[in-house]
Design a protein around this motif. Structure first.
Motif, mmCIF file in Angstrom:
data_model
loop_
_atom_site.group_PDB
_atom_site.id
_atom_site.type_symbol
_atom_site.label_atom_id
_atom_site.label_comp_id
_atom_site.label_asym_id
_atom_site.label_seq_id
_atom_site.Cartn_x
_atom_site.Cartn_y
_atom_site.Cartn_z
ATOM 1 N N THR A 1 30.195 34.023 31.184
ATOM 2 C CA THR A 1 30.548 33.278 32.403
ATOM 3 C C THR A 1 31.172 34.249 33.388
ATOM 4 O O THR A 1 31.679 35.297 32.993
ATOM 5 C CB THR A 1 31.587 32.178 32.106
ATOM 6 N N ILE A 2 31.143 33.886 34.645
ATOM 7 C CA ILE A 2 31.847 34.686 35.652
ATOM 8 C C ILE A 2 32.744 33.766 36.464
ATOM 9 O O ILE A 2 32.333 32.672 36.858
ATOM 10 C CB ILE A 2 30.873 35.485 36.554
ATOM 11 N N GLU A 3 33.983 34.207 36.645
ATOM 12 C CA GLU A 3 34.953 33.395 37.371
ATOM 13 C C GLU A 3 35.639 34.267 38.423
ATOM 14 O O GLU A 3 36.029 35.407 38.140
ATOM 15 C CB GLU A 3 35.999 32.876 36.370
ATOM 16 N N HIS A 4 35.761 33.703 39.616
ATOM 17 C CA HIS A 4 36.425 34.415 40.719
ATOM 18 C C HIS A 4 37.932 34.167 40.559
ATOM 19 O O HIS A 4 38.439 33.170 41.044
ATOM 20 C CB HIS A 4 35.893 33.837 42.031
ATOM 21 N N VAL A 5 38.617 35.046 39.833
ATOM 22 C CA VAL A 5 39.988 34.754 39.408
ATOM 23 C C VAL A 5 41.039 35.058 40.465
ATOM 24 O O VAL A 5 42.134 34.504 40.428
ATOM 25 C CB VAL A 5 40.369 35.477 38.088
ATOM 26 N N GLN A 6 40.740 35.963 41.380
ATOM 27 C CA GLN A 6 41.683 36.262 42.463
ATOM 28 C C GLN A 6 40.908 36.330 43.763
ATOM 29 O O GLN A 6 40.032 37.184 43.921
ATOM 30 C CB GLN A 6 42.409 37.601 42.215
ATOM 31 N N ASN B 1 47.492 44.139 28.392
ATOM 32 C CA ASN B 1 46.560 43.097 28.828
ATOM 33 C C ASN B 1 46.632 42.857 30.341
ATOM 34 O O ASN B 1 46.724 41.727 30.806
ATOM 35 C CB ASN B 1 46.833 41.793 28.072
ATOM 36 N N GLN B 2 46.608 43.987 31.058
ATOM 37 C CA GLN B 2 46.691 43.912 32.517
ATOM 38 C C GLN B 2 45.523 44.664 33.150
ATOM 39 O O GLN B 2 44.990 45.606 32.564
ATOM 40 C CB GLN B 2 47.984 44.568 33.009
ATOM 41 N N LEU B 3 45.202 44.241 34.359
ATOM 42 C CA LEU B 3 44.218 44.973 35.158
ATOM 43 C C LEU B 3 44.964 45.635 36.316
ATOM 44 O O LEU B 3 45.613 44.965 37.121
ATOM 45 C CB LEU B 3 43.146 44.019 35.705
ATOM 46 N N TRP C 1 51.395 50.963 47.481
ATOM 47 C CA TRP C 1 51.518 50.040 46.352
ATOM 48 C C TRP C 1 50.150 49.763 45.748
ATOM 49 O O TRP C 1 49.126 50.036 46.364
ATOM 50 C CB TRP C 1 52.175 48.723 46.795
ATOM 51 N N GLN C 2 50.172 49.229 44.519
ATOM 52 C CA GLN C 2 48.952 48.832 43.807
ATOM 53 C C GLN C 2 49.157 47.431 43.236
ATOM 54 O O GLN C 2 50.245 46.886 43.314
ATOM 55 C CB GLN C 2 48.658 49.824 42.662
ATOM 56 N N TYR C 3 48.100 46.898 42.646
ATOM 57 C CA TYR C 3 48.191 45.591 41.993
ATOM 58 C C TYR C 3 48.191 45.736 40.472
ATOM 59 O O TYR C 3 47.492 46.599 39.934
ATOM 60 C CB TYR C 3 46.980 44.737 42.345
ATOM 61 N N LEU C 4 48.924 44.841 39.808
ATOM 62 C CA LEU C 4 48.768 44.631 38.366
ATOM 63 C C LEU C 4 48.510 43.150 38.151
ATOM 64 O O LEU C 4 49.302 42.302 38.574
ATOM 65 C CB LEU C 4 50.040 45.023 37.610
ATOM 66 N N LEU C 5 47.395 42.857 37.511
ATOM 67 C CA LEU C 5 47.026 41.472 37.226
ATOM 68 C C LEU C 5 47.189 41.221 35.735
ATOM 69 O O LEU C 5 46.598 41.941 34.914
ATOM 70 C CB LEU C 5 45.568 41.244 37.636
ATOM 71 N N ASP C 6 47.999 40.227 35.376
ATOM 72 C CA ASP C 6 48.078 39.797 33.985
ATOM 73 C C ASP C 6 46.815 38.974 33.719
ATOM 74 O O ASP C 6 46.652 37.895 34.297
ATOM 75 C CB ASP C 6 49.348 38.958 33.773
ATOM 76 N N VAL C 7 45.934 39.478 32.863
ATOM 77 C CA VAL C 7 44.628 38.828 32.744
ATOM 78 C C VAL C 7 44.695 37.538 31.929
ATOM 79 O O VAL C 7 43.734 36.760 31.907
ATOM 80 C CB VAL C 7 43.542 39.776 32.193
ATOM 81 N N GLU C 8 45.828 37.306 31.275
ATOM 82 C CA GLU C 8 46.008 36.069 30.518
ATOM 83 C C GLU C 8 46.486 34.943 31.458
ATOM 84 O O GLU C 8 45.904 33.874 31.507
ATOM 85 C CB GLU C 8 47.065 36.307 29.428
ATOM 86 N N THR C 9 47.550 35.225 32.193
ATOM 87 C CA THR C 9 48.165 34.196 33.047
ATOM 88 C C THR C 9 47.594 34.195 34.460
ATOM 89 O O THR C 9 47.865 33.284 35.233
ATOM 90 C CB THR C 9 49.675 34.437 33.167
ATOM 91 N N ASN C 10 46.844 35.248 34.804
ATOM 92 C CA ASN C 10 46.316 35.434 36.155
ATOM 93 C C ASN C 10 47.428 35.665 37.179
ATOM 94 O O ASN C 10 47.230 35.492 38.373
ATOM 95 C CB ASN C 10 45.438 34.245 36.567
#
Ligand SMILES: *[C@@H]1O[C@H](CO)[C@@H](O)[C@H](O)[C@H]1NC(C)=O
Ligand SMILES: *[C@@H]1O[C@H](CO)[C@@H](O)[C@H](O)[C@H]1NC(C)=O
Ligand SMILES: *[C@@H]1O[C@H](CO)[C@@H](O)[C@H](O)[C@H]1NC(C)=O
Ligand SMILES: *[C@@H]1O[C@H](CO)[C@@H](O)[C@H](O)[C@H]1NC(C)=O
Length: 384
Positions: A80-85, A102-104, A121-130
């Motif tokens: 599946t593909i989901e647009h998460v952000q 478990n981060q992107l 700055w950069q982003y860190l995405l928690d891929v579990e909680t989004n």
């Protein structure tokens, strides 16, 4: 002859929207048709035949488009593909999946964001909680553009920053966010602006030095040379150019055995003023890598994108080449160079720029944010 093939039985009941294009069915099209080399086959409205027009309109609503049976085997029915952000319509780059946390990690790149495009700055995405947060490394990393994880650390290349700092290779500890500069010159010559990097199984670096950061006004250093891919030996810092182009350098990726390297040329995307011409370079080159890592031989044209150009490139555990290619991520056969299929990010303004692998999942970043593709049948993350 129908334009689409039926999906084979093992693909019954796919969770996502699929199409399996019949290349033989498309070979001799009825009526009038046209598209530019920069737009996907289904992003055109210059079609006279109603059946073809309906098929292309359907393709423009899919998540996965297969051109080859192998793509069905690689991706499988559960993907599946989901647009998460959903983020601003500007370039997002440098995705790195950090298994331990478990981060992107990824970045917003260039203008119109930041301060005149500059991002400390950069982003860190928690891929579990989004949960998405902005981070600043210690000291800050300016204008990050590419990232690879190696041995638990983030290796990041930058464009540099105004007239204060030229392009750098840095190492970031993903837990403490401490940052260390590993390389910022080629024997006193500044780099033009790094775009991306690859790390081979032994830990050696391939760094792509491009025109893009300078072209977008992020760095004031005049370009020192034509776009160049540098090899850097990890233990000795021996460094030398291994590939030079009058087009542009961009992504780079190495095969699972470390014996073949893939380098797209993206001269198509003019750096100043920003403009894209279908006559610019879009080739994906393959080279054999010498034992030293420092010489690339047997340059061959592996592929040229069906549309747009290849930006970020990653090679999966089994050797498939995944490329950010505008409308989606193209998957390419390393032997024949044929495009096996496309993982789509929704069409319209959305654009797939680069990607990062997890085990049976991947993340795509680009214009429009972050997409999570999960449930992929084949294992993607590599052994090192
Ligand atoms: C899959 O669907 C096709 C056509 O609808 C059908 O012929 C086939 O038996 C199905 N296969 C399975 C394994 O369900
Ligand atoms: C085909 O499309 C291209 C790109 O949009 C355009 O420049 C060209 O004029 C079109 N050709 C015809 C015959 O319409
Ligand atoms: C950003 O651009 C504006 C307009 O050109 C300029 O006035 C300003 O000084 C720039 N800011 C930086 C940090 O370069
Ligand atoms: C394809 O889909 C996108 C997203 O829904 C839409 O913006 C675009 O206009 C469509 N393109 C065509 C040619 O229908």
């Amino acid at each position: 002859m129908p334009f689409l093939n039926p999906l084979p039985p093992f693909m019954n009941g796919t969770l996502a929207r699929w199409a399996y294009v019949s290349l033989a069915g498309l070979a001799a099209l009825p009526g009038q048709f046209n598209r530019s080399a920069l737009e996907a086959p289904w992003a055109t409205s210059d079609i006279s035949n109603p059946g073809l027009s309906r098929t292309l309109a359907y393709l423009n609503t899919t998540d996965f488009v297969a051109y080859d049976r192998k793509f069905l085997d690689i991706i499988g029915p559960d993907a599946t593909i989901e647009h998460v952000q959903k983020l601003a319509f500007q370039s997002h780059e440098a995705p790195c999946y950090i298994k331990d946390t478990n981060q992107l990690f990824f970045v917003e790149w260039g203008p119109p964001g930041g301060e005149n495009g500059t991002h400390p700055w950069q982003y860190l995405l928690d891929v579990e909680t989004n949960e998405l947060r902005k981070i600043t490394t210690d000291p800050p990393t300016y204008n990050a553009h590419g990232c690879v994880v190696y041995d638990g650390a983030l290796y990041v290349v930058t464009d540099g920053h105004g007239d204060e700092e030229s392009a750098q290779l840095v190492k970031i500890d993903p837990r403490t966010l401490k940052r260390e500069v590993l390389l910022n010159n080629y024997l006193v010559q500044p780099f033009g602006g790094f775009n991306d990097l690859e790390i081979d199984p032994r830990g050696n670096f391939y760094l792509t030095d491009s025109r893009s950061g300078w072209g977008r006004g992020l760095v004031d250093f005049a370009l020192p040379t034509n776009p160049t891919v540098y090899f850097v030996e990890r233990d000795t810092y021996r460094i030398k150019p291994v590939h030079i182009t009058d087009g542009n350098a961009n992504g780079v990726a190495i095969s699972p055995d470390g014996d073949v390297i893939y380098i797209p040329d993206t001269g198509v995307s003019s750096y100043y003023p920003v403009h894209k011409s279908p006559y610019g370079k879009r080739e994906l080159w393959a080279f054999d890598v010498a034992q030293s890592g420092a010489v690339l031989t047997n340059k061959r044209l592996l592929s040229n994108p069906i549309s747009y150009f290849y930006d970020g490139v990653r090679v999966s555990r089994n050797g498939w080449i995944f490329c950010g290619a505008g409308d989606g991520v193209d998957v390419i056969d390393p032997q024949s160079g044929f495009t096996l299929g496309t993982i789509r990010v929704g069409g319209g303004e959305n654009l797939a720029v680069s990607l990062a692998f997890g085990q049976n999942e991947l993340w795509i970043v680009g214009r429009g944010g972050v997409w999570h593709v999960k449930g992929i049948r084949e294992r993607l993350d590599r052994e090192w």
